[in-house]
Design a protein around this motif. Structure first.
Motif, PDB file in Angstrom:
ATOM      1  N   UNK A 198       1.835  13.617 -11.083  1.00  0.00           N
ATOM      2  CA  UNK A 198       1.356  13.931  -9.742  1.00  0.00           C
ATOM      3  C   UNK A 198       2.386  13.564  -8.681  1.00  0.00           C
ATOM      4  N   UNK A 199       2.510  14.395  -7.670  1.00  0.00           N
ATOM      5  CA  UNK A 199       3.397  14.114  -6.544  1.00  0.00           C
ATOM      6  C   UNK A 199       2.573  13.648  -5.353  1.00  0.00           C
ATOM      7  N   UNK A 200       3.100  12.668  -4.611  1.00  0.00           N
ATOM      8  CA  UNK A 200       2.430  12.179  -3.416  1.00  0.00           C
ATOM      9  C   UNK A 200       1.398  11.111  -3.671  1.00  0.00           C
ATOM     10  N   UNK A 201       1.425  10.502  -4.859  1.00  0.00           N
ATOM     11  CA  UNK A 201       0.425   9.497  -5.202  1.00  0.00           C
ATOM     12  C   UNK A 201       1.074   8.323  -5.953  1.00  0.00           C
ATOM     13  N   UNK A 202       2.112   7.744  -5.359  1.00  0.00           N
ATOM     14  CA  UNK A 202       2.727   6.576  -5.983  1.00  0.00           C
ATOM     15  C   UNK A 202       1.766   5.392  -5.937  1.00  0.00           C
TER      16      UNK A 202
END
Length: 216
Positions: free
Chosen positions: A91-95
């Motif tokens: 997933x991108x944007x969910x570190x």
């Protein structure tokens, strides 16, 4: 609220595998899919190799942030192929430092809740043929995280991830992971975790043990 993005979606059933000359019964070698059905007990077509330490209703969906791949690629001077960490959703944007315990997300027509970080095992090192990977992943806390399923449904690769509810803004996945793995903030840190009702039962028990260890 801000939407997140699925980079890759993958599942696999556990099977006997040989990674770096080590024979393991594992589901690490996940395969990319376009669509997956999510139930409260697991993802259709997915599974775990060791049910004692993996899986269960509090660990149905495994997420791993895409952003970390650049770090690992540079560190080991090679490209780690997704999903290098056996995650279901890259997933991108969910570190971990931007995702909070208790966050509720809608993905497709499924609804999930983030409830714990991940405690990886040596399989990630064997799978990626990098003996030092587990150690540095544990040190950084870039472990990924798990979610329970609130509403069953179907997830498609092109679906956006919509944050429906943020129950608290104090305990990020990163903070929780550092408390559990490294004892961050001692008794105070563990007590802060216990104040979050949506924390997974296993991590509540681990936090209690942290407090007991400090008090003994």
């Amino acid at each position: 609220m801000e939407n997140k993005k699925i980079v890759s979606l993958q599942v696999s059933k556990p099977k006997q595998e040989t990674f770096a000359n080590v024979n393991i019964f594992s589901a690490m070698n996940k395969q990319a899919v376009d669509t997956v059905t999510v139930t409260k007990s697991g993802l259709m077509g997915d599974g775990v190799g060791n049910e004692k330490f993996h899986g269960g209703p509090d660990r149905v969906v495994c997420f791993y942030p895409y952003e970390h791949y650049a770090l690992w690629n540079e560190k080991f001077n090679k490209r780690l192929d997704i999903p290098a960490f056996g995650e279901n959703v890259t997933v991108a944007g969910m570190t971990e430092d931007a995702t909070y315990i208790g966050d509720i997300y809608q993905i497709g027509d499924a609804i999930v809740q983030i409830n714990q970080g991940r405690i990886p095992c040596s399989t990630i090192s064997h799978f990626n043929r990098e003996a030092g990977l587990l150690k540095i992943v544990m040190k950084t806390g870039f472990t990924g995280y798990f979610a329970r399923v609130i509403k069953e449904g179907t997830i498609k690769k092109q679906d956006e991830i919509l944050l429906l509810e943020r129950q608290q803004e104090k305990i990020t996945v990163q903070f929780a992971t550092e408390v559990i793995l490294h004892g961050r903030d001692g008794e105070e840190g563990a007590s802060a975790l216990l104040a979050v009702d949506s924390l997974a039962d296993d991590w509540k028990q681990r936090a209690v043990k942290r407090i007991q260890a400090v008090q003994d």
